[in-house]
Design a protein around this motif. Structure first.
Motif, PDB file in Angstrom:
ATOM      1  N   TYR A 147      -7.019 116.453 138.852  1.00  0.00           N
ATOM      2  CA  TYR A 147      -5.975 115.607 138.444  1.00  0.00           C
ATOM      3  C   TYR A 147      -5.924 115.286 137.077  1.00  0.00           C
ATOM      4  O   TYR A 147      -6.556 115.267 136.284  1.00  0.00           O
ATOM      5  N   PRO A 148      -4.477 115.551 136.593  1.00  0.00           N
ATOM      6  CA  PRO A 148      -4.204 115.402 135.196  1.00  0.00           C
ATOM      7  C   PRO A 148      -3.914 113.984 134.946  1.00  0.00           C
ATOM      8  O   PRO A 148      -3.208 113.224 135.829  1.00  0.00           O
ATOM      9  N   ILE A 149      -4.407 113.324 133.862  1.00  0.00           N
ATOM     10  CA  ILE A 149      -4.226 111.797 133.378  1.00  0.00           C
ATOM     11  C   ILE A 149      -3.598 112.067 132.166  1.00  0.00           C
ATOM     12  O   ILE A 149      -4.203 112.411 131.009  1.00  0.00           O
ATOM     13  N   ASP A 150      -2.300 111.337 131.974  1.00  0.00           N
ATOM     14  CA  ASP A 150      -1.810 111.172 130.611  1.00  0.00           C
ATOM     15  C   ASP A 150      -2.320 110.020 129.800  1.00  0.00           C
ATOM     16  O   ASP A 150      -2.289 108.833 130.094  1.00  0.00           O
ATOM     17  N   VAL A 151      -2.954 110.691 128.688  1.00  0.00           N
ATOM     18  CA  VAL A 151      -3.547 109.785 127.857  1.00  0.00           C
ATOM     19  C   VAL A 151      -3.427 110.173 126.370  1.00  0.00           C
ATOM     20  O   VAL A 151      -3.336 111.599 126.176  1.00  0.00           O
ATOM     21  N   GLU A 152      -3.213 109.292 125.344  1.00  0.00           N
ATOM     22  CA  GLU A 152      -3.291 109.794 124.071  1.00  0.00           C
ATOM     23  C   GLU A 152      -4.587 109.706 123.344  1.00  0.00           C
ATOM     24  O   GLU A 152      -4.960 110.216 122.271  1.00  0.00           O
ATOM     25  N   GLY A 153      -5.490 108.812 124.086  1.00  0.00           N
ATOM     26  CA  GLY A 153      -6.930 108.624 123.431  1.00  0.00           C
ATOM     27  C   GLY A 153      -8.034 108.818 124.460  1.00  0.00           C
ATOM     28  O   GLY A 153      -7.933 108.628 125.455  1.00  0.00           O
ATOM     29  N   VAL A 154      -9.162 109.612 123.931  1.00  0.00           N
ATOM     30  CA  VAL A 154     -10.271 109.920 124.971  1.00  0.00           C
ATOM     31  C   VAL A 154     -11.301 109.534 123.771  1.00  0.00           C
ATOM     32  O   VAL A 154     -11.789 109.797 122.883  1.00  0.00           O
ATOM     33  N   PHE A 155     -11.973 108.234 124.707  1.00  0.00           N
ATOM     34  CA  PHE A 155     -13.330 107.856 123.877  1.00  0.00           C
ATOM     35  C   PHE A 155     -14.545 108.150 124.793  1.00  0.00           C
ATOM     36  O   PHE A 155     -14.796 107.970 125.809  1.00  0.00           O
ATOM     37  N   VAL A 156     -15.412 109.051 124.126  1.00  0.00           N
ATOM     38  CA  VAL A 156     -16.474 109.631 124.683  1.00  0.00           C
ATOM     39  C   VAL A 156     -17.688 108.616 124.677  1.00  0.00           C
ATOM     40  O   VAL A 156     -17.976 108.433 123.367  1.00  0.00           O
ATOM     41  N   GLU A 157     -17.981 108.307 125.551  1.00  0.00           N
ATOM     42  CA  GLU A 157     -19.179 107.191 125.748  1.00  0.00           C
ATOM     43  C   GLU A 157     -20.296 107.528 126.767  1.00  0.00           C
ATOM     44  O   GLU A 157     -20.683 106.876 127.690  1.00  0.00           O
ATOM     45  N   ILE A 158     -20.799 108.733 126.822  1.00  0.00           N
ATOM     46  CA  ILE A 158     -21.567 109.126 127.888  1.00  0.00           C
ATOM     47  C   ILE A 158     -23.027 109.369 127.366  1.00  0.00           C
ATOM     48  O   ILE A 158     -23.706 110.362 128.057  1.00  0.00           O
ATOM     49  N   GLY A 159     -23.580 108.632 126.373  1.00  0.00           N
ATOM     50  CA  GLY A 159     -24.839 108.578 126.235  1.00  0.00           C
ATOM     51  C   GLY A 159     -25.118 109.147 124.804  1.00  0.00           C
ATOM     52  O   GLY A 159     -24.257 109.580 124.095  1.00  0.00           O
ATOM     53  N   LEU A 160     -26.424 109.043 124.316  1.00  0.00           N
ATOM     54  CA  LEU A 160     -26.779 109.590 122.958  1.00  0.00           C
ATOM     55  C   LEU A 160     -27.946 110.698 123.127  1.00  0.00           C
ATOM     56  O   LEU A 160     -28.694 110.790 123.986  1.00  0.00           O
ATOM     57  N   ILE A 161     -27.900 111.233 122.030  1.00  0.00           N
ATOM     58  CA  ILE A 161     -28.899 112.324 121.819  1.00  0.00           C
ATOM     59  C   ILE A 161     -29.739 111.988 120.425  1.00  0.00           C
ATOM     60  O   ILE A 161     -29.068 111.595 119.450  1.00  0.00           O
ATOM     61  N   PRO A 162     -31.216 112.076 120.164  1.00  0.00           N
ATOM     62  CA  PRO A 162     -31.908 111.624 119.081  1.00  0.00           C
ATOM     63  C   PRO A 162     -31.605 112.778 117.884  1.00  0.00           C
ATOM     64  O   PRO A 162     -31.544 113.983 118.077  1.00  0.00           O
ATOM     65  N   ASN A 163     -31.545 112.169 116.731  1.00  0.00           N
ATOM     66  CA  ASN A 163     -31.404 113.115 115.502  1.00  0.00           C
ATOM     67  C   ASN A 163     -32.711 113.168 115.163  1.00  0.00           C
ATOM     68  O   ASN A 163     -33.433 112.951 114.391  1.00  0.00           O
ATOM     69  N   SER A 164     -33.442 114.144 115.861  1.00  0.00           N
ATOM     70  CA  SER A 164     -34.842 114.644 115.681  1.00  0.00           C
ATOM     71  C   SER A 164     -34.933 116.313 115.386  1.00  0.00           C
ATOM     72  O   SER A 164     -36.240 116.807 115.559  1.00  0.00           O
ATOM     73  N   GLU A 165     -33.873 116.988 115.390  1.00  0.00           N
ATOM     74  CA  GLU A 165     -33.924 118.387 115.181  1.00  0.00           C
ATOM     75  C   GLU A 165     -34.851 118.827 113.942  1.00  0.00           C
ATOM     76  O   GLU A 165     -35.459 119.991 114.196  1.00  0.00           O
ATOM     77  N   PHE A 166     -34.522 118.089 113.082  1.00  0.00           N
ATOM     78  CA  PHE A 166     -35.325 118.345 111.677  1.00  0.00           C
ATOM     79  C   PHE A 166     -36.881 118.325 111.816  1.00  0.00           C
ATOM     80  O   PHE A 166     -37.523 118.765 110.912  1.00  0.00           O
ATOM     81  N   ALA A 167     -37.200 117.556 112.852  1.00  0.00           N
ATOM     82  CA  ALA A 167     -38.457 117.051 113.049  1.00  0.00           C
ATOM     83  C   ALA A 167     -39.372 117.919 114.117  1.00  0.00           C
ATOM     84  O   ALA A 167     -39.984 117.467 114.791  1.00  0.00           O
ATOM     85  N   ASP A 168     -39.231 119.073 113.909  1.00  0.00           N
ATOM     86  CA  ASP A 168     -39.637 120.301 114.998  1.00  0.00           C
ATOM     87  C   ASP A 168     -41.080 120.412 114.823  1.00  0.00           C
ATOM     88  O   ASP A 168     -41.833 121.047 115.854  1.00  0.00           O
ATOM     89  N   ILE A 169     -41.688 119.927 113.920  1.00  0.00           N
ATOM     90  CA  ILE A 169     -43.083 119.896 113.633  1.00  0.00           C
ATOM     91  C   ILE A 169     -43.777 118.849 114.428  1.00  0.00           C
ATOM     92  O   ILE A 169     -45.046 118.816 114.477  1.00  0.00           O
ATOM     93  N   LEU A 170     -42.895 118.078 115.238  1.00  0.00           N
ATOM     94  CA  LEU A 170     -43.540 116.683 115.820  1.00  0.00           C
ATOM     95  C   LEU A 170     -43.426 116.904 117.360  1.00  0.00           C
ATOM     96  O   LEU A 170     -42.662 117.673 117.774  1.00  0.00           O
ATOM     97  N   THR A 171     -44.448 116.158 117.891  1.00  0.00           N
ATOM     98  CA  THR A 171     -44.230 116.156 119.396  1.00  0.00           C
ATOM     99  C   THR A 171     -43.193 115.378 119.823  1.00  0.00           C
ATOM    100  O   THR A 171     -42.924 114.400 119.470  1.00  0.00           O
TER     101      THR A 171
END
Lengths: 303, 78
Positions: free
Chosen positions: A222-246
């Protein structure tokens, strides 16, 4: 120069840790990409003890004022890229502009919004697609919008937009909304909302700016005409740089009840960790705990 | 140096607050345009920057999107 403590991140957990560190007169530095973290992006906060009602941005300002009252130095905006163990129990922190040595580290880098991963999402980023309803919501005044996600952050965004937008569509992947009952009740009283359950966004389309989304429900598009799309489907941790940790399957840094990670001298607090509840007040408490643990570590170890 | 600094913001956007604070800390005069209460200004911002996110900074016609500290320092020559 070698610091006693480096706190990475200045959201509720990092700021609280920094206040504790300042009061303990630890020689420390805060490195962060922003101040206030996700709290600053929250809409209305009604569950932070002492405030019956405060907006997320005001609460973040209060945190910042508290931090500033100690003259705490924050290197910002600066992004951490990696962590390395060095000799003599020292930890090296590599950022996008420098490299630091410290005896202990508290990671409080929080989480960031999950992407939809559909065609058009990246092309229309900031051209109708947004991940911060609190920041960009007012720009969509008088425009039809879709909120993707039926959890608390999705409902928060929808309730905010209902006040200024002629039509708000909620696109929810599951069979019913999963946010708090209070919010669902408020939504149901609004005439300008349409809830699409069991639905997935397949494409974002438009020309210069977003013109609509394509939604799949029960095998049909289905197409829905909108001008704004607010993405609120959860979060991911900012942990990429901490790859030495478990880390766990969600990439959250695993900590014990003293906020210790698997490596000596490295502590973590708040939403970036596997601590179950992701709440501002929980993150603050975890930040305090992490600093007290780091302080104990510093006073009981020889360097 | 004469320069005109305009900043397009919403009251609830934390990066807008950070940019404004940064300008204040550096004694830069600026005009704050609240796009949440001024639809025409919102359109103007979209035209200028080709996008819909705040903050947008306009330094003598040079448009900077977001709190890009280095770009702001360069544009202001501070």
């Amino acid at each position: 120069m070698i610091y006693d403590l480096i706190i990475i991140g200045a959201g509720p957990a990092g700021i609280t840790a920094s206040v504790y560190a300042a009061r303990k007169k630890i020689d420390f530095l805060v490195i962060s990409k922003d101040i206030g973290g996700q709290a600053a992006l929250s809409g209305d906060v009604e569950n932070y003890t002492g405030y019956q009602f405060i907006t997320g941005s005001d609460l973040a300002l209060k945190f910042q004022e508290h931090m500033n009252s100690f003259g705490i130095k924050v290197n910002m905006p600066e992004r951490t890229r990696g962590l390395r163990l060095e000799g003599n129990n020292l930890i090296r922190i590599i950022t996008d502009r420098d490299s630091y040595l410290s005896r202990s580290v508290i990671i409080a880098t929080g989480k960031r919004p999950h992407r939809l991963d559909v065609e058009g999402e990246e092309a229309f980023r900031n051209k109708g697609v947004t991940y911060c309803a609190t920041c960009d919501g007012p720009i969509f005044k008088t425009k039809r919008v879709a909120v993707i996600g039926g959890g608390n952050s999705g409902l928060d965004a929808a309730l905010q937009m209902l006040k200024i937008s002629p039509m708000v569509y909620i696109i929810n992947a599951t069979s019913q909304l999963t946010g708090d009952a209070v919010m669902i009740e408020r939504l149901k009283q609004s005439p300008n909302v349409e809830i699409w359950n069991n639905s997935q966004v397949r494409r974002v389309y438009g020309d210069v700016f977003v013109k609509g989304i394509e939604v799949e429900r029960e095998g049909k598009l289905y197409p829905i005409d909108v001008e704004g799309v607010f993405v609120e489907i959860g979060l991911i941790p900012n942990s990429e740089f901490a790859d030495i940790l478990t880390r766990n399957e969600q990439e959250e840094i695993i900590v014990d009840c003293y906020n210790k990670t698997n490596l000596e001298g490295i502590f973590a607090a708040g939403d970036v960790t596997n601590v179950p509840e992701k709440q501002i007040i929980v993150a603050c408490g975890e930040g305090a705990k992490a600093c007290l643990s780091a302080s104990r570590y510093l006073s009981t170890h020889k360097f | 140096m004469d320069r005109i600094v305009k900043i397009y913001t919403t009251p609830t956007c934390p990066y807008c607050i950070m940019v404004k604070q940064f300008l204040k800390d550096n004694n830069i005069d600026f005009e704050n345009i609240d796009v949440s209460s001024d639809q025409l200004a919102a359109e103007e911002m979209m035209q200028k920057s080709g996008q819909m996110g705040v903050p947008v900074l306009d330094v003598n016609g040079e448009v900077i999107i977001g709190f890009d500290k280095e770009a702001i320092i360069r544009a202001l020559g501070i």
